[in-house]
Enzyme design. Structure first.
Site, PDB file in Angstrom:
ATOM      1  CD  GLU A   1       0.404  -9.082  27.361  1.00 14.87           C
ATOM      2  OE1 GLU A   1       1.083 -10.131  27.458  1.00 14.87           O
ATOM      3  OE2 GLU A   1       0.011  -8.464  28.361  1.00 14.87           O
TER       4      GLU A   1
ATOM      5  CG  ASP B   1      -3.963  -4.432  27.530  1.00 17.52           C
ATOM      6  OD1 ASP B   1      -2.922  -4.377  26.835  1.00 17.52           O
ATOM      7  OD2 ASP B   1      -4.405  -5.502  27.981  1.00 17.52           O
TER       8      ASP B   1
END
Ligand SMILES: [Zn+2]
Length: 448
Positions: free
Chosen positions: A152, A87
């Site tokens: 994350e 991400d």
């Protein structure tokens, strides 16, 4: 200076990184705001780009789109975990990107785009290293796990789920490697050599809210010390009472290793950093907010709220405080400090999230392996430990592993490091290919 011949294998790695940077896998704290179709597409593209990785390892899906690969080695007693996340943070539409953030333009010898440094460069670097080794029929000496998180940037659940899976399977990694440090150029004034900085611990992120309740009412008849004024006093008291500063062992070691490369004026201070700790701590505090943050727990007042209208006195005033807890401090100790600094029972302290600093990883055999391979691939650089200011997914792995290191094998200038979470993020092609080669070398060197 080119360090290799530009064969088709190299062109292939670059094309793969470009293809994956072009898929905007932006994570959000609110799950409803996430464009899951992009994440689905990313996983499809990843499978297409790395067919052997997907065919010849065991894959477990974690969280919504997190992946945990197990590549069986000759032995499984000292497994290794290589981490990255797929991400990225959102792009500020008004930021002056030189090249569109999701085009992965190849220009001036670099790939430009959100995620090139944080953290798709590492993800593709690890996957490509494994793919190349699988093509060659290589079997690692130990099991190699790849843990690719999908949330994350929003402190999501994929990494803790991967840890839970490993724990349930009885896996006790020898070491874990995640993002964090880099082969940092222009890392320290007066030190010309790039430093392969390896994070051996990270500060703990904790957030609290200061809240004052009162009568509120009409702005024409204000009482003294209403909620807003009381809150303001609390904020200033906290601002004037910083936590005690000290220089942790990892920072002393970083400075000691920098000494031979530093200017003559700085060399003695750095070489004797251990003995000169108090002097050093004062110097770091005086040198500015960045170096001061290396020495202590920090408080940043972030959100503020009070009255919704100009002619109304607030009945509740609130301030958010983002705290980065230094190695050696504890959340409980920090909250104690905050209470004493504010010394006002009418200021309520609500804990929003709490994270202790991560344990400090030892500098033994695994660290030596990182150091040795960094020296080989980056002969002008030297490796050194440091305390990370930011948080990574790897903090969750400290529950099952003593040796957690934070290092991405890419050369980065100061401007590149500053582009992370900002604009003009870009990774040099040469740096990327060196990184792929480093991951490959690291896997090849894992001992029995
Ligand atoms: Zn990251």
């Amino acid at each position: 200076m080119s360090t290799r011949e530009g064969g088709p294998e190299h062109a292939r790695a670059i094309t793969k990184l470009q293809a994956l940077v072009r898929i905007p896998t932006v994570s959000h704290r609110d799950p409803a705001a996430v464009d899951t179709a992009q994440f689905d597409e990313f996983l499809v593209e990843l499978r297409k780009q790395f067919p052997r990785l997907h065919a010849e390892t065991e894959l477990t899906r974690v969280g919504t789109h997190g992946l945990l690969f197990r590549w069986s080695g000759a032995d499984d007693s000292r497994p290794v975990v290589l981490m990255a996340h797929l991400d990225v943070v959102p792009v500020d539409e008004d930021a002056p990107w030189q090249h569109p953030p999701f085009d992965a333009t190849l220009v001036d010898g670099a790939i430009w785009g959100r995620g090139t440094l944080d953290d798709k460069g590492s993800l593709v670097g690890i996957a490509e290293a494994v793919e190349v080794l699988l093509e060659r029929g290589f079997t690692p000496a130990q099991d190699v796990w790849l843990s690719f998180g999908c949330d994350e940037e929003v402190s999501g659940t994929a990494a803790p789920e991967a840890v839970a899976h490993l724990r349930a399977a009885g896996v006790r990694p020898w070491f874990v490697l995640d993002e964090g440090g880099a082969v940092a150029h222009e890392a320290f004034p007066g030190v010309a050599a790039p430093i392969g900085v390896i994070g051996v611990t990270e500060k703990g992120t904790t957030s609290i809210e200061l809240r004052v309740e009162g009568r509120g009412g009409h702005a024409s008849t204000p009482a003294r010390m209403g909620p807003t004024a009381r809150l303001a006093r609390a904020i200033l008291r906290l601002e004037r009472a910083p936590m005690p500063a000290r220089t942790p062992d990892a920072t002393v070691e970083l400075l000691r290793r920098m000494a031979p490369h530093a200017s003559v004026a700085l060399r003695p201070l750095m070489a004797n950093a251990g003995r000169l700790r108090p002097v050093l701590t004062r110097a770091l505090v005086a040198a500015g907010p960045e170096s001061a943050a290396m020495t202590r727990t920090t408080f940043a007042i972030t959100t503020l709220s009070g009255s919704p209208a100009l002619n109304v006195i607030a009945s509740t005033a609130k301030a958010g405080v983002n705290i980065r807890v230094m190695v050696g401090d504890t959340v409980a100790g920090v909250l104690d400090h905050v209470r004493r600094a504010i010394s006002d029972d009418d200021v309520h302290i609500d804990v929003v999230e709490q994270n202790e600093p991560s344990p400090v990883s030892p500098m033994d055999d695994a660290f030596a392996l990182l150091e040795e391979t960094i020296g080989e691939l980056f002969p002008d650089a030297f490796a050194a430990p440091y305390v990370m200011m930011a948080a990574t997914d790897s903090r969750h792995f400290t529950e099952i592993c003593e040796r957690v290191y934070r290092f991405a094998p890419f050369r980065m200038t100061k401007a590149q490091r500053e582009s992370i979470h900002s604009y003009d993020e870009h990774l040099d092609v040469e740096a990327f290919l060196d990184g792929v080669a480093w991951y490959q070398l690291l896997i090849e060197r894992i001992p029995r």
